[in-house]
Write a protein that holds these residues in place. Structure first.
Motif, mmCIF file in Angstrom:
data_model
loop_
_atom_site.group_PDB
_atom_site.id
_atom_site.type_symbol
_atom_site.label_atom_id
_atom_site.label_comp_id
_atom_site.label_asym_id
_atom_site.label_seq_id
_atom_site.Cartn_x
_atom_site.Cartn_y
_atom_site.Cartn_z
ATOM 1 N N GLY A 196 0.834 -1.020 -0.412
ATOM 2 C CA GLY A 196 -0.299 -0.348 -0.429
ATOM 3 C C GLY A 196 0.866 1.100 -0.457
ATOM 4 N N ARG A 308 -3.523 9.018 -10.569
ATOM 5 C CA ARG A 308 -3.285 8.534 -9.449
ATOM 6 C C ARG A 308 -4.873 9.713 -8.393
ATOM 7 N N THR A 312 -0.765 16.131 -6.428
ATOM 8 C CA THR A 312 -0.346 17.656 -6.931
ATOM 9 C C THR A 312 0.102 17.903 -7.869
ATOM 10 N N ASN B 178 2.966 16.045 -2.219
ATOM 11 C CA ASN B 178 2.274 15.171 -2.935
ATOM 12 C C ASN B 178 3.195 13.661 -2.347
ATOM 13 N N PRO B 180 2.990 11.104 0.723
ATOM 14 C CA PRO B 180 2.046 10.581 2.332
ATOM 15 C C PRO B 180 2.546 10.899 3.237
ATOM 16 N N LEU B 282 -3.522 11.281 0.376
ATOM 17 C CA LEU B 282 -2.139 9.856 -0.507
ATOM 18 C C LEU B 282 -1.165 9.182 0.144
ATOM 19 N N ALA B 283 -1.801 8.965 1.619
ATOM 20 C CA ALA B 283 -1.496 7.307 2.290
ATOM 21 C C ALA B 283 -2.330 6.560 1.659
ATOM 22 N N GLN B 284 -1.495 5.184 1.931
ATOM 23 C CA GLN B 284 -3.047 3.731 1.872
ATOM 24 C C GLN B 284 -2.740 2.981 2.955
ATOM 25 N N GLN B 285 -1.561 3.160 4.490
ATOM 26 C CA GLN B 285 -1.823 2.726 5.510
ATOM 27 C C GLN B 285 -1.613 3.674 6.010
ATOM 28 N N MET B 356 0.260 -3.081 11.247
ATOM 29 C CA MET B 356 0.645 -4.202 10.201
ATOM 30 C C MET B 356 -1.247 -3.993 9.479
ATOM 31 N N PRO B 357 -2.014 -4.652 8.125
ATOM 32 C CA PRO B 357 -3.164 -4.186 8.252
ATOM 33 C C PRO B 357 -3.621 -5.432 9.328
#
Lengths: 379, 459
Positions: A196, A308, A312, B178, B180, B282-285, B356-357
């Motif tokens: 991720g 995405r 920016t 730009n 995360p 922008l963060a995925q976790q 951890m997820p």
């Protein structure tokens, strides 16, 4: 400017033919060479003088007489089991850095190679992970292992007085890993978690897509991010088999550098790695890059996009397949790249950043590999 | 730097720092001269130094093992010195320094240094701005000429100003906006130190940069870019007397400026928790941060606090990391991040965690709270203390392994601590920390008034 010419040059289709060769035992010989056929792109020489300024500036102070550079001599010897050892002495500070490099990587097994490397520190026949961590961290040292495309490295950095400990731990990790199933599960979860994060990095997204579209289907240099399912499918047996096949002293070399002399290096290496059993050379698999006999450039400029949301900024990769590290033009291309965009004095940076203020940074690079690498402009 | 094997003491090695006064030079421009010697584990730092009449301090450490030298020039100005409405100036100024001066064309630094086979860069922190290069030793004249010319006669023009404003805004978009977590972390750190010079990020705000006028830039240059606010360190294949003569002739005529402003001490009181949750598109976790305000860098407790945080968090065998990562498998990463917020006069101890997820902040927080309670009650073991000291020892020795590392440490020491060999005396202080100190600082600083940031992915 040069960029336009290079795009033109890049879109001339070149078919690059590979001459397959046997790998591994060839040592540092590049197993792949590339012969360009068809039309060779002609790049017009752009003007070489710097941008014209109205003010006339004086020349900078002239350098004094050049002094001789004495590069440290690398001593080398080979243990009876075939492990080649290189010793580079640099006694500036009392530390020793050691690298054990195995000739295997993710090009041999996409996921298994990096997982095998990452699992080395998870426990050996005689030491648990906690025991290894405690031993190396207590002396303030570090051990790490990782696999790249072509090679796998186990690395350590310690005070010189702790080199014996470091090397014994490295050897134990390389020779006797146990690959505990619980640790593999932890590593899989971590890797899936990091997926991720990686997918949220815009520059990484651009680079991964670039390599993927440049290389032929299935090529080790052009892989996308792994899927969770692919990670889940890795088994302890896969790691054991990979380790058993590739982790052999006669498929590896050891580099010891720092506050160490050859006599000390010899005794350290023999003690740690002397009992590592060698492999039958004919059991080492062929180089997987040999399967790829030809490479082709796209017929026209093709644009690929990663959407995405929330970005920016735009990351751009522009380039094409270039040549392998062993190609006779490699050095020439490197020099050309240095002029074009290797650093802030490059023409790309001077023009797009300094002259026009269009971007914070723009650089070009050529990627090295046994198979043809890429030429890429990145901003 | 030379290493004297006979003096090597592996265990229990202590830093030895001595200062010897040498006779003053006959040259008019050199006001003061001396030698400062540090020795640690057989590594000797024999620094000769002089101060020009205009107040510029210069440190030279000869090492002739390779025909190269590293030069660091630090100015005692950072983002903490910026005034309201003009944030981002110190860093913006770093960019302006490459736009040319009386004798050096725009971009000349890049062209001349890289053209000579050298490398160069600069960085700005909350506390200082530092310009550095590595060059073959026969290019000493070039390095001194480039730096002295821009200190003497920087070309602050409307055109350069506009051009670099765009470059900096672009840098901000790329490196901060730009990426995360970065925006969330910076805004949190700013709030932690709100009302002080550390209450805004070094990159500053786009609005402030857009509002800036070329006169502001000139005023900033005149105030802070003066020889009496600069420290120069040259380490490598150079001769002290030659450096002295050449620094004299290149920098000696640059007039002294007003004395750089003194900084007031910063209040570290935190009388209630500061907790925040930020959604980051922008963060995925998630990313969790837990910290405390502690002490400024010149405080005697700094060493004990750092060792405590390292014992708890640094490396896979550290208490909290081992439990979170290997025993309970709650996190992907758990690391101490001491210096991320505040600066020289505003200290904090912080740790960052990537779960951890499926694991929550509460899961992780319970472990942290439990371990901190244990440290407050029982301290750490002698072995954990030794380990943390050994880790810092290897860091220090490793950073002293290059000319560049030594030059950086000398400038840092001289600018912020008025002690160019602080890297060695500091190590001695780390070695003197006791288990009782750890228990004491744990109770004193790891209070319930924590700084907690949770960055979560924005759905």
């Amino acid at each position: 400017m040069t960029t336009t010419k290079l795009i033109a040059a890049a879109s001339v289709a070149l078919s690059l033919t590979l001459v397959p060769a046997c790998k591994k035992e060839k040592g540092t010989e590049p197993p792949l060479t590339v012969t360009p056929t068809g039309t060779t792109a002609q790049t017009d020489a752009p003007p070489t003088e710097p941008r014209v300024k109205e003010t006339v500036y004086p020349d900078p102070p002239a350098p004094g007489p050049r002094k001789p550079v004495n590069f440290p001599q690398a001593e080398t010897f080979t243990l009876p089991n075939g492990l080649a050892v290189y010793v580079v002495r640099n006694a500036e500070v009392p530390t020793i850095t050691t690298q054990l490099v195995m000739r295997c990587g993710s090009m041999d097994a996409e996921f298994v190679a990096p997982f095998t490397a990452s699992m080395l520190g998870e426990g050996t026949a005689s030491r648990s992970k906690a025991k290894i961590d405690e031993a190396i961290e207590f002396v303030g040292g570090r051990i790490a292992a990782g696999a790249g495309l072509h090679s796998t490295t186990v690395w350590s950095h310690v005070l010189a007085k702790d080199a014996k400990l470091a090397m014994v731990l490295m050897a134990d990790e390389a020779m006797n890993p146990t690959f505990p199933a619980t640790a593999l599960q932890k590593l899989k979860d971590q890797t899936k978690g990091a997926l991720g994060y990686n997918k949220s990095q815009p520059d990484l997204l651009a680079s991964v897509l670039f390599d993927h579209v440049v290389y032929p289907e299935g090529h080790p240099y052009g892989r996308l991010f792994p899927t969770p399912e692919q990670i889940d499918a890795i088994s302890v047996d896969d790691l054991r088999e990979f380790h058993e096949t590739f982790y052999k002293p006669n498929n590896a070399y050891l580099i010891i550098s720092g506050d160490v002399d050859t006599a000390k290096a010899k005794s350290l290496a023999e003690r740690a790695f002397g009992r590592w059993a060698k492999a039958d050379t004919d059991k080492l698999p062929a180089n997987p890059l040999n399967k790829f006999k030809s490479y082709a450039h796209p017929k026209a400029l093709t644009v690929h996009l990663v959407d995405r949301p929330g970005s920016t900024q735009t990351h751009i990769r522009l380039g094409n397949l270039a040549i392998a590290r062993g190609h006779e033009d490699w050095v020439g291309l490197q020099v050309a790249n240095a002029i074009l965009g290797d650093d802030a004095t490059g023409r790309l940076f001077q023009d797009l950043r300094e002259e026009r203020g269009l971007t914070y940074g723009i650089y070009s690079s050529i990627e090295e590999g046994q198979a043809p690498g890429t030429f890429v402009v990145a901003t | 730097m030379s290493r004297m094997s006979s003096l090597r003491r592996w265990m229990g090695a202590a830093a030895l720092v001595t200062t010897t006064a040498l006779p003053l030079s006959a040259r008019a421009e050199v006001a003061e001269e001396g030698e400062k010697k540090g020795e640690l584990m057989g590594i000797e730092m024999k620094i000769r130094h002089f101060t020009l009449a205009n107040g510029m301090r210069v440190f030279v450490l000869e090492d002739h093992s390779t025909p190269m030298f590293s030069m660091h020039l630090g100015y005692g100005v950072g983002s903490r010195d910026e005034v309201e409405g003009r944030t981002g100036f110190a860093h913006f100024f770093e960019h302006m320094m490459y736009k040319g001066s009386a004798n050096v064309p725009d971009g000349g630094h890049f062209r001349y240094v890289l053209g000579a086979g050298g490398k160069m860069n600069a960085f700005t922190t909350a506390d200082r701005t530092q310009y550095h290069c590595v060059l073959p030793s026969h290019y000493l004249d070039l390095a001194l000429w480039l730096e002295s010319d821009r200190l003497d006669s920087l070309a602050v023009t409307e055109e350069n100003f506009e051009n670099q404003r765009q470059a900096v805004l672009e840098e901000k978009a790329m490196r901060i906006d730009n990426v995360p977590y970065t925006g969330a972390l910076q805004s949190f750190f700013s709030d932690v130190w709100a009302g002080t010079g550390y209450g805004h990020s070094t990159i500053g705000s786009a609005a402030d940069l857009n509002a800036a006028k070329v006169e502001d830039v000139k005023a900033f240059f005149d105030k802070y870019y003066v020889p009496n606010n600069a420290v120069l360190a040259i380490v490598g294949d150079v001769d002290y007397e030659e450096v002295k003569a050449k620094v004299d002739s290149t920098f000696g005529d640059i007039p002294r400026g007003e004395a750089p402003p003194k900084h007031e001490p910063i209040d570290h009181t935190q009388d209630k928790p500061l907790e925040r949750t930020v959604a980051d598109p922008l963060a995925q976790q998630p990313l969790y941060l837990v910290g405390w305000k502690t002490v400024p860098e010149n405080h005697p407790d700094r060493h004990a606090v750092e060792i405590m945080m390292n014992a708890l968090l640094r490396g896979d065998s550290a208490r909290i990391t081992r439990i979170l990562q290997d025993e309970k498998k709650l996190v992907i990463a758990s690391v101490p991040i001491g210096s991320a917020s505040g600066g020289h006069d505003a200290g904090s101890a912080m740790a960052a965690f990537i779960p951890m997820p499926g694991k929550t902040f509460d899961d992780i927080n319970a472990v942290i709270n439990g371990e901190i309670a244990t440290v407050k009650k029982s301290g750490i073991t002698a072995k954990e203390l030794s380990k943390a000291v050994n880790q810092i020892t290897v860091d220090t020795v490793t950073s002293l392994g290059t000319n560049d590392g030594r030059a950086d440490l000398i400038v840092t020491g001289a600018l912020l601590y008025d002690d160019p060999t602080i890297v060695l005396s500091d190590l001695d202080k780390y070695r003197k920390v006791t288990v009782a100190d750890i228990k004491r600082v744990a109770n004193k600083y790891l209070t319930d008034n924590r700084l907690v940031l949770q960055v979560t992915p924005k759905k």
